[in-house]
Design a protein around this motif. Structure first.
Motif, PDB file in Angstrom:
ATOM      1  N   GLU A   1      -0.457  -0.245   9.047  1.00 42.18           N
ATOM      2  CA  GLU A   1      -1.890  -0.464   9.068  1.00 42.18           C
ATOM      3  C   GLU A   1      -2.420  -0.787   7.667  1.00 42.18           C
ATOM      4  OE1 GLU A   1      -6.097   1.783  10.111  1.00 42.18           O
ATOM      5  OE2 GLU A   1      -4.252   2.609  10.941  1.00 42.18           O
ATOM      6  N   TYR A   2      -1.898  -0.107   6.661  1.00 37.12           N
ATOM      7  CA  TYR A   2      -2.318  -0.354   5.281  1.00 37.12           C
ATOM      8  C   TYR A   2      -2.050  -1.808   4.874  1.00 37.12           C
ATOM      9  CZ  TYR A   2      -1.932  -0.163   0.157  1.00 37.12           C
ATOM     10  OH  TYR A   2      -2.046  -0.407  -1.196  1.00 37.12           O
ATOM     11  N   GLU A   3      -0.923  -2.362   5.312  1.00 39.17           N
ATOM     12  CA  GLU A   3      -0.543  -3.716   4.927  1.00 39.17           C
ATOM     13  C   GLU A   3      -0.961  -4.772   5.944  1.00 39.17           C
ATOM     14  OE1 GLU A   3       3.648  -3.597   4.308  1.00 39.17           O
ATOM     15  OE2 GLU A   3       3.518  -2.509   2.407  1.00 39.17           O
ATOM     16  N   SER A   4      -1.606  -4.345   7.022  1.00 36.91           N
ATOM     17  CA  SER A   4      -1.850  -5.252   8.147  1.00 36.91           C
ATOM     18  C   SER A   4      -2.735  -6.446   7.799  1.00 36.91           C
ATOM     19  CB  SER A   4      -2.489  -4.476   9.314  1.00 36.91           C
ATOM     20  OG  SER A   4      -3.752  -3.936   8.920  1.00 36.91           O
ATOM     21  N   CYS A   5      -3.613  -6.289   6.831  1.00 32.24           N
ATOM     22  CA  CYS A   5      -4.556  -7.378   6.520  1.00 32.24           C
ATOM     23  C   CYS A   5      -4.432  -7.851   5.078  1.00 32.24           C
ATOM     24  CB  CYS A   5      -5.986  -6.929   6.805  1.00 32.24           C
ATOM     25  SG  CYS A   5      -6.321  -6.566   8.536  1.00 32.24           S
ATOM     26  N   LYS A   6      -3.290  -7.575   4.442  1.00 33.68           N
ATOM     27  CA  LYS A   6      -3.169  -7.905   3.020  1.00 33.68           C
ATOM     28  C   LYS A   6      -3.271  -9.396   2.746  1.00 33.68           C
ATOM     29  CE  LYS A   6       1.921  -7.919   2.917  1.00 33.68           C
ATOM     30  NZ  LYS A   6       3.122  -7.261   2.320  1.00 33.68           N
TER      31      LYS A   6
END
Length: 584
Positions: free
Chosen positions: A382-387
């Motif tokens: 989730e942390y990297e989902s929209c990077k």
């Protein structure tokens, strides 16, 4: 010997008439002003280690302000609102570990301190509030600006009192600071009437010697009992609160979790006491819905709660069925709650307790299988989902991701209350205590901007990042002027959605609709410029990281960054969490 020349001082003395016999007149030595109660008060503050006071003076504390100036050892930071002064003092205390001090005049000024004083008390932050009061001879009746301040502050402090006797000043100041730093730290309030402040100080009255620090140790039988309970468990989990940071027990917590191989979740306020880089880290608990970390508590049969207080979040979130064994380790016994029935209370210094517990556990062969690796995986995804997501307004996930990239490891980030708090608390990786500061006890709006001023003055030169929603930003924006005036090094990142986003989110969860939460905003660039700050407006998703990184590393001044955020992700998150089932 007279040489025929007359200097200006002599001429003034003799009338400056040439030929007159010069008469040397020595200036009378300046009479030393008798020490009054205000002078004694300041002496006692200095004795307690006070270096800075935040506040706004008024007519009734002019004698105290004059004493502060005469003494010269305390820096007085003039703020634009008493509420800002209180938040500055509380954050200064949070970052330094020493009691913060704020000051106001009587009546309306003192009442403006109520919110930050209550916040400090709720979040176990040591704070001493000093309030002026009118003359004693008019306190018994209705009188201009008179409010019974002791009665106002008593419910939201550990101790509140009014100085009525000059000789009592050393004891009362010692008590105010002692109470603020006792086993359950919090706020205290001293009220100083104007006439008392001007009385002559008793000749024999002096600051009291500071007591030696006392570090309590746990009773040996309680340590053995704790080890027995842990040894009998099958799926223990550790819950770490802000008390771990207060007791500087991060290393001892790490050693115990590695010895036992037990997962650790922190509260919002405990972020950083256990590094998110550690393989046993679960993240935070306290979100309003059943989050990833809650699944670890669903399957747990024992909760080792270290430095936790139930004001940080409702224990029903982790013990809904009252089926957990709970070991409570803190410097104070927790308040009563039906979903927090501690099987064992260990009330002692947290670091000493963990050292003793580790020693006892090393005598035994106790270790547990790794559990819940999927929680770490879900959080990381989730942390990297929209990077790389380029949609604009930006998605909260990308704002958090780019913020973490821009912030150097141990630079403090202050997170205000609002929808952004949920995203930052859940996803912002934190590796050290007091580097992601969140108020989740009183959950106050508007504290982080003035808080950044207090944090900056506690660590000059270190960039401080205040992350706020546009609703909370507008509540104390006047303190930008204070930050600029004192040369603070702060960056203010404002998540823009033109609404009270967290309330809108909860309304949408409640009825799938919302009302009375939308508003308009000023021109943030013009607003920043009007205060002498640098303004930045994010207009595309790829701008935030370089702008924020540059602002944090610029080395001087105040930066204000306005970043539009798409909060449609809020309800998508709720839907996603509702679909998770680790049992399947």
């Amino acid at each position: 010997m007279h040489n025929g020349n007359i200097d200006h001082q002599t001429a003034a003395t003799t009338g400056g008439v040439p030929g007159n016999r010069e008469v040397e007149v020595q200036a009378e030595p300046e009479a030393q002003q008798p020490r009054n109660v205000s002078d004694l008060f300041v002496q006692c503050l200095v004795n307690e280690g006070v270096e800075v006071i935040f506040g706004i003076p008024g007519e009734e504390n002019i004698p105290l302000m004059e004493a502060i100036k005469r003494d010269g050892r305390i820096k007085f930071v003039l703020t634009r609102h008493e509420q800002g002064a209180g938040f500055m003092a509380a954050t200064y205390a949070h970052e330094t570990g020493k009691p913060g001090v704020c000051l106001s005049t009587l009546g309306p000024g003192a009442l403006n301190l109520v919110l930050p004083v209550a916040q400090a008390n709720a979040s176990t932050t040591p704070l001493v509030a000093i309030c002026a009061q009118g003359n004693v001879n008019r306190l018994y009746k209705e009188s201009h600006q008179i409010v019974d301040l002791v009665s106002v502050f008593r419910p939201i402090t550990q101790w509140a009192a009014m100085v009525l006797d000059a000789a009592a000043v050393p004891e009362m100041i010692r008590k105010a600071f002692s109470v603020a730093q006792r086993k359950r730290p919090g706020a205290s309030c001293l009220v100083l009437p104007e006439d008392i402040s001007q009385l002559a100080a008793p000749v024999q009255a002096e600051p009291l010697p500071l007591p030696r620090p006392v570090h309590t140790i746990p009773a040996p039988d309680t340590i053995v009992e704790a080890a027995n309970l842990i040894g009998a468990a099958k799926h223990p989990v550790i819950l770490a609160g802000n008390g771990v940071a207060r007791s500087h027990a991060e290393q001892q917590l790490k050693e115990i979790t590695e010895l036992l191989n037990v997962p650790v979740a922190t509260t919002f306020e405990g972020k950083g006491v256990f590094s998110d880089k550690h393989p046993n880290a679960l993240g935070v608990v306290g979100f309003m819905k059943h989050d990833y970390e809650n699944f670890a508590f669903d399957t747990a049969d024992l909760i080792l709660a270290v430095g936790f207080s139930i004001q940080q979040f409702d224990p029903i979130k982790i013990n809904p069925n009252n089926d957990k064994v709970i070991i409570h380790i803190n410097t104070f016994t927790e308040d009563t709650d039906a979903h927090y029935p501690a099987s064992l209370n260990i009330r002692a210094d947290i670091k000493n307790t963990l050292v003793a517990l580790e020693a006892e556990l090393r005598k035994r062969t106790i270790s547990f299988e790794p559990s819940h690796p999927q929680i770490r995986g879900l959080l990381q995804r989730e942390y990297e989902s929209c990077k790389a997501d380029m949609s604009f307004p930006m998605k909260p996930q990308r704002v958090v991701y780019d913020t973490r990239r821009a912030v150097q490891g141990d630079w403090p980030v202050l997170v205000d209350t609002g929808a952004l708090k949920m995203w930052m608390a859940r996803l912002y990786p934190t590796y050290e205590p007091s580097t992601c500061v969140i108020d989740n006890s009183l959950s106050t709006m508007g504290w982080s901007l003035p808080g950044a001023v207090g944090a900056s003055l506690s660590a000059p030169g270190v960039p401080i990042l205040a992350v706020m929603g546009d609703g909370s930003f507008m509540m104390n924006l006047q303190e930008i002027e204070t930050a600029v005036r004192y040369g603070c090094r702060i960056v203010i990142l404002v998540w823009i959605d033109n609404a009270y986003g967290l309330i809108k989110w909860k309304m949408d969860m409640h009825t799938k609709d919302h009302e009375f939460v939308d508003f308009n905003n000023p021109d943030f660039l013009d607003l920043a410029a009007s205060f002498g700050a640098k303004g930045h407006e994010i207009t595309s998703a790829d701008e935030l990281y370089p702008v924020l990184r540059s602002a944090l590393r610029s080395g001087s001044g105040v930066d204000l960054i306005a970043c539009p955020v798409d909060y449609r992700e809020n309800m998508k998150l709720i839907s996603k969490l509702g679909d998770i089932d680790f049992a399947s």
